[in-house]
Design a protein around this motif. Structure first.
Motif, PDB file in Angstrom:
ATOM      1  N   UNK A   9       2.622   8.948   8.804  1.00  0.00           N
ATOM      2  CA  UNK A   9       2.982   8.474   7.471  1.00  0.00           C
ATOM      3  C   UNK A   9       1.966   7.436   7.006  1.00  0.00           C
ATOM      4  N   UNK A  10       1.478   6.653   7.941  1.00  0.00           N
ATOM      5  CA  UNK A  10       0.581   5.539   7.610  1.00  0.00           C
ATOM      6  C   UNK A  10      -0.878   5.947   7.390  1.00  0.00           C
ATOM      7  N   UNK A  49      -8.760   6.474  18.811  1.00  0.00           N
ATOM      8  CA  UNK A  49      -7.374   6.899  18.586  1.00  0.00           C
ATOM      9  C   UNK A  49      -6.792   7.600  19.800  1.00  0.00           C
ATOM     10  N   UNK A  56       4.883  12.446   5.249  1.00  0.00           N
ATOM     11  CA  UNK A  56       5.770  11.381   4.776  1.00  0.00           C
ATOM     12  C   UNK A  56       7.168  11.896   4.448  1.00  0.00           C
ATOM     13  N   UNK A  90       0.876  -1.170   0.000  1.00  0.00           N
ATOM     14  CA  UNK A  90       0.000   0.000   0.000  1.00  0.00           C
ATOM     15  C   UNK A  90       0.919   1.227   0.000  1.00  0.00           C
ATOM     16  N   UNK A  91       1.149   1.771  -1.198  1.00  0.00           N
ATOM     17  CA  UNK A  91       2.124   2.873  -1.280  1.00  0.00           C
ATOM     18  C   UNK A  91       1.579   4.147  -0.628  1.00  0.00           C
ATOM     19  N   UNK A  92       0.252   4.306  -0.601  1.00  0.00           N
ATOM     20  CA  UNK A  92      -0.313   5.488   0.062  1.00  0.00           C
ATOM     21  C   UNK A  92       0.025   5.492   1.553  1.00  0.00           C
ATOM     22  N   UNK A  93      -0.147   4.317   2.175  1.00  0.00           N
ATOM     23  CA  UNK A  93       0.106   4.221   3.622  1.00  0.00           C
ATOM     24  C   UNK A  93       1.526   3.771   3.923  1.00  0.00           C
ATOM     25  N   UNK A  94       2.301   3.471   2.869  1.00  0.00           N
ATOM     26  CA  UNK A  94       3.675   2.983   3.043  1.00  0.00           C
ATOM     27  C   UNK A  94       3.711   1.735   3.930  1.00  0.00           C
ATOM     28  N   UNK A  95       2.892   0.765   3.545  1.00  0.00           N
ATOM     29  CA  UNK A  95       2.813  -0.499   4.275  1.00  0.00           C
ATOM     30  C   UNK A  95       3.029  -1.661   3.300  1.00  0.00           C
ATOM     31  N   UNK A 144      -5.083  -6.101  12.830  1.00  0.00           N
ATOM     32  CA  UNK A 144      -5.233  -5.138  11.738  1.00  0.00           C
ATOM     33  C   UNK A 144      -4.261  -3.970  11.888  1.00  0.00           C
ATOM     34  N   UNK A 145      -4.050  -3.250  10.796  1.00  0.00           N
ATOM     35  CA  UNK A 145      -3.161  -2.081  10.853  1.00  0.00           C
ATOM     36  C   UNK A 145      -3.971  -0.823  11.137  1.00  0.00           C
ATOM     37  N   UNK A 146      -3.488  -0.036  12.079  1.00  0.00           N
ATOM     38  CA  UNK A 146      -4.008   1.317  12.330  1.00  0.00           C
ATOM     39  C   UNK A 146      -2.786   2.229  12.467  1.00  0.00           C
ATOM     40  N   UNK A 147      -2.906   3.488  12.092  1.00  0.00           N
ATOM     41  CA  UNK A 147      -1.769   4.393  12.301  1.00  0.00           C
ATOM     42  C   UNK A 147      -1.447   4.550  13.787  1.00  0.00           C
ATOM     43  N   UNK A 148      -2.478   4.458  14.626  1.00  0.00           N
ATOM     44  CA  UNK A 148      -2.327   4.533  16.078  1.00  0.00           C
ATOM     45  C   UNK A 148      -3.666   4.150  16.666  1.00  0.00           C
ATOM     46  N   UNK A 174       3.549  -3.367  11.917  1.00  0.00           N
ATOM     47  CA  UNK A 174       2.273  -2.652  12.018  1.00  0.00           C
ATOM     48  C   UNK A 174       1.061  -3.563  12.153  1.00  0.00           C
ATOM     49  N   UNK A 176      -5.730   3.886   7.990  1.00  0.00           N
ATOM     50  CA  UNK A 176      -4.690   4.052   6.981  1.00  0.00           C
ATOM     51  C   UNK A 176      -5.201   5.011   5.890  1.00  0.00           C
ATOM     52  N   UNK A 177      -4.256   5.568   5.127  1.00  0.00           N
ATOM     53  CA  UNK A 177      -4.614   6.632   4.176  1.00  0.00           C
ATOM     54  C   UNK A 177      -5.750   6.293   3.209  1.00  0.00           C
TER      55      UNK A 177
END
Lengths: 536, 536
Positions: B442-443, B486, B290, A151-156, A229-233, A215, B405-406
């Motif tokens: 970034x994520x 969050x 980013x 996922x290039x948008x989220x850099x994951x 799952x992935x969350x930014x935070x 992540x 995520x984004x």
């Protein structure tokens, strides 16, 4: 092909020159070479497999031996001397989470102990098969190696967790990205191994430790699948990633891991700076790291490591000239070498380097440019091959590492080195011991100490030397308030020292957590924490 | 003095002007003011305390009422309408870890449920006393407030965990340091509360979330004392700090916390940048975050939040002129406001700001200088007082927040706002709803949505409106792959949505962990996770 009884690929040799050997002989006496045990003879020692047959399990002795041990010194002693007193009864190479699940169910059904492994580079006894009546299955995860999504948008990026470092970086590079996790074991260690042992790479100052990169992911546990799952935070209770990080195979098998990636850096360079003394150098690196500059690496060698690196560098004339020049600039006896790395956008990297050099200069630092830095980069995954070369000349090399807050850094370094000297003194031997700060933090530093000493040429005696040494330096770490590992993990070898930092209540909490996921205690028993009585 | 039935100190008023009221009336209709219940009348509703007497416990109704509820909308409804259907049976204000231990032992002995609290600013129902036959004791920790040690070399400070934000910063400022944790609740929330709910401050881009700041501490648990030493980093198994973070009082009482501090920034400024559209703005903030620039804050308002902030700003003429000018620069209908903060060494901060502004400019961003930024900084802890003002005019204000995520950010924002509109539509009411990204990674980003709607003037009806709203927006968060919080935590209100992100296995692992520390389930039962049957 991977060496079965040493580090790395058997086509790669990293020799010790005459100067280096002379240096060692002068420091600790000449080593005596002796022959290694043959592979076939070692294989012949394996007792017959006790595992019930399964289509995914290979019980051939050669396969079992190659998955039996890691890279700790006692592991080496067993392999080099051919004393194979521990090995799994079979090895499986699952190529999907479904096969992992099938093998977990098999292990539960047959009361089999299961040892997950990636590249087998552990230096803390993570892979040793437990004794006792239970059959032992090694699960080699290196076939789970694909980039599953990006996922290039989220850099994951999500990978099969058994992917090796170079393979992972190559798959990312094809898309213009990097993970940036470069432990010294990079070429032979895997993403999953990094996660479950809380690994840290040489450029963690830019890219973070694996804790920050990891992540989310999937873990197959005896109690079911844990899907994170992935969350930014998140502020939603316990962070389940932290349950997986550092779990060392005790709760299940990480099959997929999602990691934070970044675009490949536009620019990268490494630079050496020398300081007149340890005190000046420590003050300088603290100032640099606390300034929060965008560097990618800081690595500070103490005086004896600096001397050793210069002695091992070869090019005696060149090094002689460098040392003369440094002496004129105030860096003589007792000088320390700092390696600084910068990576990223060119303008920002150069600006950060400029700021860092100004801070070092103000504390007596002498920047000697990129030459030594380029050399360091070239050899960043090669120096570890010196263990092979040293062994051939009758020397053992071992290391320990810890991390402490700043007021304890210098004392820790001295205490560990002194403990090693006293320990080998008990065996009538000298040790050549030197230290660097491998990772720098605003709060403190990791303290990474290397020991070079002579082999006796005899398994029992060499095991006894190592035990005395390991116990002494581990006790010194605990006594000086350090963690028992900053980057190597706990495994078997560090487990006795874990209570000092976790406390009884903390340890039993870890126990409760692992028991929840693995009530039958199938998973890597005896590693990290002692095993409890297994319910029948 | 703290308001007993609203936000903050009762000497601070933050009025809604005629323009703002006109704006709200036009959006959702005029509100109807109605009188609040009196404090004495509310106190009179409390049933007699069921607690066995103890020298540290106060059972006076006024004290119990003031420690009964937090700042969630249902908490407000109870207080404003005087429907006090929940309150602790007594309150203790321990002033040492020893007194905390004594109270834990008391609770264990007498089968008392214990609710730890700091400043009582929870907006997720963390403080509600459980029903049932067990007496309930609130433990107010705000007397544990001292700076216990400061290690300037390692940049670590240890505090009593009940210290309020301003008190903590004042004690650090005396030494030239700051923690830099500034949630909107800063003035009335405490360090311990931040840690156990995984709080995040407005300048987390520079200072990190509380997770990154929290380096060690002491926790009194029913099973014993958990003492977590500080290390710069460790690879030694489970990180016990992560067991405490987000535990929401379920495993014990955090009495001391060691946090990372930094020297006070030499320079700080906040700047507003406007964008022609959400798409452009989202692209810009992603590019900025980013790029890894040394900024301290990024906060992006969507079009309706931008309109609302301008409408509430007063100074109609000034704002009119600004909007005309922005329209000429391409930012008309649908414009979005980004707030950028920089803090640190002056040269570095200005360089980072310059880089950030260049990235925004390339995506249509119009920098309008510091004026709006200065205003934002002035009111950073004041805007929350608008809840009081709105109530006086017959309006409720509530918020929810998540992080994704984004690729999911814009969809989440739309889904939450649409869910709120539909939910209040069921009650024949309109909602004025708007969103900002409060924390950028970034994520991805946190998505923070505000709802303004009319009060019915009746407890039952207003509770029903809120329940419909809360359920709808929480379901929208889960359906769109967000975390249920969050930065606000889980408490009672978010607990039903936790299984979606933790899974059954993850939830039961948390349960097992808490049960280990608190086998009798004394600690904050029913919060975060449902309580199990209590062993007698």
């Amino acid at each position: 092909m991977r060496r079965w009884n040493g580090w790395g690929d058997d086509t790669i040799e990293f020799a010790l020159g005459e100067d280096a050997l002379g240096f060692l002989a002068q420091r600790i006496g000449s080593g005596t070479p002796f022959p290694d045990a043959a592979f076939d003879k070692a294989c012949a020692q394996l007792r017959p497999s006790r595992l019930a047959p399964h289509r995914l399990i290979d019980t051939a002795p050669a396969v079992r031996l190659r998955n039996a041990l890691g890279q700790s010194l006692p592991d080496w002693l067993r392999l080099r001397y051919g004393v194979i007193d521990t090995a799994p009864d079979g090895v499986a190479y699952p190529d999907s989470p479904e096969q992992v699940r099938e093998l977990l169910d098999y292990a539960a059904e047959h009361h089999v102990a299961l040892i997950p492994q990636g590249g087998g580079t552990s230096v803390a006894g993570h892979l040793t098969a437990p004794g006792g009546p239970r059959p032992v299955l090694a699960m080699n995860l290196t076939r789970l190696r694909n980039l599953l999504s990006l996922d290039t948008q989220s850099q994951l990026a999500t990978f099969g967790a058994g992917v090796f470092g170079p393979d992972l970086e190559a798959q990312l590079r094809a898309h213009g990205y990097t993970l940036g996790h470069f432990p010294q074991s990079f070429e032979y260690s895997t993403l999953g191994g990094w996660v479950v042992t809380r690994s840290s790479g040489q450029q963690s100052l830019r890219y973070g430790r694996i804790e920050q990169m990891f992540r989310g992911g999937k873990v197959e546990t005896p109690a079911g699948t844990l899907d994170i799952p992935t969350f930014p935070a998140s502020a939603a209770g316990t962070d389940l990633r932290e349950v997986v990080l550092g779990s060392e195979g005790r709760l299940g098998i990480l099959t997929e891991a999602t990691v934070r990636v970044t675009p490949l850096p536009e620019y990268e360079s490494f630079h050496a700076v020398f300081f007149p003394s340890w005190d000046k150098a420590e003050q300088a690196v603290r100032a640099v790291v606390q300034a929060g500059l965008s560097l990618s690496m800081l690595r500070l060698s103490n005086p004896l490591e600096t001397v050793t690196m210069l002695a091992l560098a070869g090019h005696k004339t060149l090094i002689g000239a460098l040392e003369t020049w440094l002496r004129l600039r105030g860096c003589g006896e007792g000088k320390c070498m700092l390696m600084i790395g910068v990576s990223g956008r060119k303008a920002a990297a150069k600006a950060a380097l400029k700021d860092a050099l100004a801070l070092t200069r103000a504390r007596g630092g002498v920047h000697i440019g990129r030459h030594m830095g380029d050399k360091w980069k070239q050899n960043r995954f090669r120096n570890v091959y010196l263990r092979n070369a040293a062994w051939q000349h009758g020397y053992a090399i071992d290391t320990v590492e810890t991390a402490v807050d700043w007021p304890r850094v210098a004392g820790m370094m001295q205490a560990v080195e002194a403990a090693a000297t006293a320990a080998l003194g008990q065996h009538g031997e000298k040790v050549h011991t030197y230290t660097h700060l491998s990772h720098l933090y605003a709060q403190g530093a990791s303290v990474y100490t290397t020991f070079v000493y002579r082999l006796a040429g005899n398994f029992e005696q060499d095991l006894a030397r190592w035990r005395t040494l390991k116990q002494a330096v581990s006790q010194a770490i605990v006594a000086n308030g350090g963690t028992i590992s900053h980057q190597h993990g706990v495994g078997s070898d560090h487990a006795p020292y874990l209570p000092a930092e976790k406390g009884e209540l903390g340890l039993s909490a870890m126990q409760a957590l692992f028991r929840h996921f693995d009530p039958q205690q199938i998973m890597n028993p005896g590693k990290l924490l002692p095993s409890e009585a297994v319910p029948s």
